[in-house]
Write a protein that holds these residues in place. Structure first.
Motif, PDB file in Angstrom:
ATOM      1  N   LYS A   1       0.831  -1.201   0.000  1.00 23.79           N
ATOM      2  CA  LYS A   1       0.000   0.000   0.000  1.00 23.79           C
ATOM      3  C   LYS A   1       0.868   1.253   0.000  1.00 23.79           C
ATOM      4  O   LYS A   1       1.889   1.310   0.676  1.00 23.79           O
ATOM      5  CB  LYS A   1      -0.901   0.036   1.228  1.00 23.79           C
ATOM      6  CG  LYS A   1      -2.123  -0.815   1.099  1.00 23.79           C
ATOM      7  CD  LYS A   1      -3.079  -0.523   2.236  1.00 23.79           C
ATOM      8  CE  LYS A   1      -4.351  -1.303   2.008  1.00 23.79           C
ATOM      9  NZ  LYS A   1      -5.347  -0.983   3.001  1.00 23.79           N
ATOM     10  N   CYS A   2       0.413   2.251  -0.718  1.00 29.51           N
ATOM     11  CA  CYS A   2       1.094   3.547  -0.753  1.00 29.51           C
ATOM     12  C   CYS A   2       0.892   4.235   0.594  1.00 29.51           C
ATOM     13  O   CYS A   2      -0.239   4.335   1.077  1.00 29.51           O
ATOM     14  CB  CYS A   2       0.503   4.403  -1.880  1.00 29.51           C
ATOM     15  SG  CYS A   2       1.134   6.098  -1.898  1.00 29.51           S
ATOM     16  N   PRO A   3       1.968   4.724   1.235  1.00 27.71           N
ATOM     17  CA  PRO A   3       1.817   5.394   2.533  1.00 27.71           C
ATOM     18  C   PRO A   3       1.159   6.777   2.416  1.00 27.71           C
ATOM     19  O   PRO A   3       0.754   7.354   3.411  1.00 27.71           O
ATOM     20  CB  PRO A   3       3.257   5.520   3.039  1.00 27.71           C
ATOM     21  CG  PRO A   3       4.099   5.472   1.813  1.00 27.71           C
ATOM     22  CD  PRO A   3       3.364   4.624   0.819  1.00 27.71           C
ATOM     23  N   TYR A   4       1.035   7.281   1.209  1.00 22.35           N
ATOM     24  CA  TYR A   4       0.457   8.610   1.002  1.00 22.35           C
ATOM     25  C   TYR A   4      -1.042   8.557   0.729  1.00 22.35           C
ATOM     26  O   TYR A   4      -1.813   9.339   1.281  1.00 22.35           O
ATOM     27  CB  TYR A   4       1.178   9.339  -0.134  1.00 22.35           C
ATOM     28  CG  TYR A   4       2.658   9.459   0.112  1.00 22.35           C
ATOM     29  CD1 TYR A   4       3.161  10.379   1.026  1.00 22.35           C
ATOM     30  CD2 TYR A   4       3.560   8.634  -0.541  1.00 22.35           C
ATOM     31  CE1 TYR A   4       4.507  10.480   1.278  1.00 22.35           C
ATOM     32  CE2 TYR A   4       4.922   8.728  -0.305  1.00 22.35           C
ATOM     33  CZ  TYR A   4       5.391   9.656   0.608  1.00 22.35           C
ATOM     34  OH  TYR A   4       6.736   9.748   0.851  1.00 22.35           O
ATOM     35  N   CYS A   5      -1.470   7.643  -0.164  1.00 18.71           N
ATOM     36  CA  CYS A   5      -2.881   7.604  -0.549  1.00 18.71           C
ATOM     37  C   CYS A   5      -3.561   6.269  -0.222  1.00 18.71           C
ATOM     38  O   CYS A   5      -4.745   6.098  -0.496  1.00 18.71           O
ATOM     39  CB  CYS A   5      -3.029   7.918  -2.037  1.00 18.71           C
ATOM     40  SG  CYS A   5      -2.407   6.626  -3.137  1.00 18.71           S
ATOM     41  N   SER A   6      -2.820   5.320   0.305  1.00 21.75           N
ATOM     42  CA  SER A   6      -3.323   3.991   0.696  1.00 21.75           C
ATOM     43  C   SER A   6      -3.776   3.124  -0.475  1.00 21.75           C
ATOM     44  O   SER A   6      -4.409   2.093  -0.269  1.00 21.75           O
ATOM     45  CB  SER A   6      -4.446   4.110   1.732  1.00 21.75           C
ATOM     46  OG  SER A   6      -3.955   4.715   2.900  1.00 21.75           O
ATOM     47  N   GLN A   7      -3.469   3.527  -1.667  1.00 23.55           N
ATOM     48  CA  GLN A   7      -3.773   2.707  -2.847  1.00 23.55           C
ATOM     49  C   GLN A   7      -2.864   1.482  -2.827  1.00 23.55           C
ATOM     50  O   GLN A   7      -1.688   1.579  -2.496  1.00 23.55           O
ATOM     51  CB  GLN A   7      -3.529   3.543  -4.112  1.00 23.55           C
ATOM     52  CG  GLN A   7      -3.638   2.799  -5.406  1.00 23.55           C
ATOM     53  CD  GLN A   7      -5.065   2.373  -5.744  1.00 23.55           C
ATOM     54  OE1 GLN A   7      -6.012   2.948  -5.254  1.00 23.55           O
ATOM     55  NE2 GLN A   7      -5.186   1.353  -6.558  1.00 23.55           N
ATOM     56  N   ASP A   8      -3.392   0.322  -3.183  1.00 18.28           N
ATOM     57  CA  ASP A   8      -2.551  -0.883  -3.154  1.00 18.28           C
ATOM     58  C   ASP A   8      -1.993  -1.251  -4.518  1.00 18.28           C
ATOM     59  O   ASP A   8      -1.462  -2.331  -4.709  1.00 18.28           O
ATOM     60  CB  ASP A   8      -3.285  -2.061  -2.529  1.00 18.28           C
ATOM     61  CG  ASP A   8      -4.534  -2.469  -3.293  1.00 18.28           C
ATOM     62  OD1 ASP A   8      -4.856  -1.824  -4.304  1.00 18.28           O
ATOM     63  OD2 ASP A   8      -5.183  -3.435  -2.869  1.00 18.28           O
TER      64      ASP A   8
ATOM     65  N   THR B   1       0.878  -0.402  -6.393  1.00 16.86           N
ATOM     66  CA  THR B   1       2.213   0.198  -6.502  1.00 16.86           C
ATOM     67  C   THR B   1       3.119  -0.770  -7.244  1.00 16.86           C
ATOM     68  O   THR B   1       2.852  -1.967  -7.296  1.00 16.86           O
ATOM     69  CB  THR B   1       2.810   0.512  -5.117  1.00 16.86           C
ATOM     70  OG1 THR B   1       2.985  -0.704  -4.400  1.00 16.86           O
ATOM     71  CG2 THR B   1       1.922   1.459  -4.321  1.00 16.86           C
TER      72      THR B   1
ATOM     73  N   THR C   1      10.862   0.668   0.502  1.00 18.37           N
ATOM     74  CA  THR C   1      10.565  -0.409   1.438  1.00 18.37           C
ATOM     75  C   THR C   1      11.811  -1.284   1.582  1.00 18.37           C
ATOM     76  O   THR C   1      12.680  -1.285   0.714  1.00 18.37           O
ATOM     77  CB  THR C   1       9.382  -1.285   0.966  1.00 18.37           C
ATOM     78  OG1 THR C   1       9.703  -1.873  -0.295  1.00 18.37           O
ATOM     79  CG2 THR C   1       8.113  -0.475   0.865  1.00 18.37           C
TER      80      THR C   1
ATOM     81  N   CYS D   1      -1.166   8.151  -7.172  1.00 24.74           N
ATOM     82  CA  CYS D   1      -0.746   9.521  -6.819  1.00 24.74           C
ATOM     83  C   CYS D   1       0.633   9.893  -7.377  1.00 24.74           C
ATOM     84  O   CYS D   1       1.031  11.054  -7.329  1.00 24.74           O
ATOM     85  CB  CYS D   1      -0.776   9.722  -5.307  1.00 24.74           C
ATOM     86  SG  CYS D   1       0.489   8.816  -4.384  1.00 24.74           S
TER      87      CYS D   1
ATOM     88  N   CYS E   1       3.724   4.735  -6.722  1.00 19.20           N
ATOM     89  CA  CYS E   1       2.283   4.567  -6.653  1.00 19.20           C
ATOM     90  C   CYS E   1       1.698   4.975  -8.002  1.00 19.20           C
ATOM     91  O   CYS E   1       1.936   6.090  -8.478  1.00 19.20           O
ATOM     92  CB  CYS E   1       1.683   5.421  -5.539  1.00 19.20           C
ATOM     93  SG  CYS E   1      -0.115   5.322  -5.472  1.00 19.20           S
TER      94      CYS E   1
END
Length: 150
Positions: free
Chosen positions: A2-9, A11, A40, A34, A31
């Motif tokens: 998951k993106c730590p900025y927009c929570s979209q999975d 990436t 990571t 965004c 991502c």
């Protein structure tokens, strides 16, 4: 991931290489939603270790507790975060290399103090004062004298 900025999975990995410690993989991710990039780290999952506390209670090993203690000892010291992470990784490496499923917290504390002694004397004394539970100024001074004699 998951993106730590927009929570979209959704990436994707755009770069992958061994981390500085050669014990993990560093991955740069992007991502798709965004457009932000983040890093990571991937590590090998190890055998769970149980820490035996001073009161003989047992709990699972928790890296965040180790990080917290070392970061508090190094607070406002001229120590780079990379060096602090190196100490944390080194301590954790020694703990896992023992290949024991249970380890006493005092063993971990002694390993940390040994590493901090080489890194920064003030951080070492801070950690030792909490870890060894200095009761008064004389105990504190005794530890300082030991350091100055070496």
């Amino acid at each position: 991931m998951k993106c730590p900025y927009c929570s979209q999975d959704n990436t994707r990995v755009i770069d992958s290489r061994p981390a500085d410690d050669n014990c993990s993989i560093r991955r740069r991710r992007l991502c798709d939603l965004c457009g932000k990039r983040f890093t990571t780290y991937e590590k090998i999952e190890t055998i769970p270790i149980i820490v035996i506390k001073k009161d003989n209670n047992r709990e699972s090993y928790d890296r965040t507790k180790l990080e917290g203690g070392i970061l508090r000892a190094c607070h406002k010291r001229p120590i780079a975060l990379k060096e602090i992470n190196g100490v944390i990784d080194s301590v954790e490496g020694e703990v896992f290399n023992r290949e024991e499923r249970e380890i006493e917290s005092k063993v971990i504390g002694e390993i940390v103090m040994e590493k901090l002694k080489d890194l920064d004397s003030v951080a070492y004394v801070r950690f030792a004062s909490v870890y060894r539970e200095f009761k008064d100024v004389n105990t504190f001074m005794d530890e300082l004298k030991k350091m100055l004699d070496k």
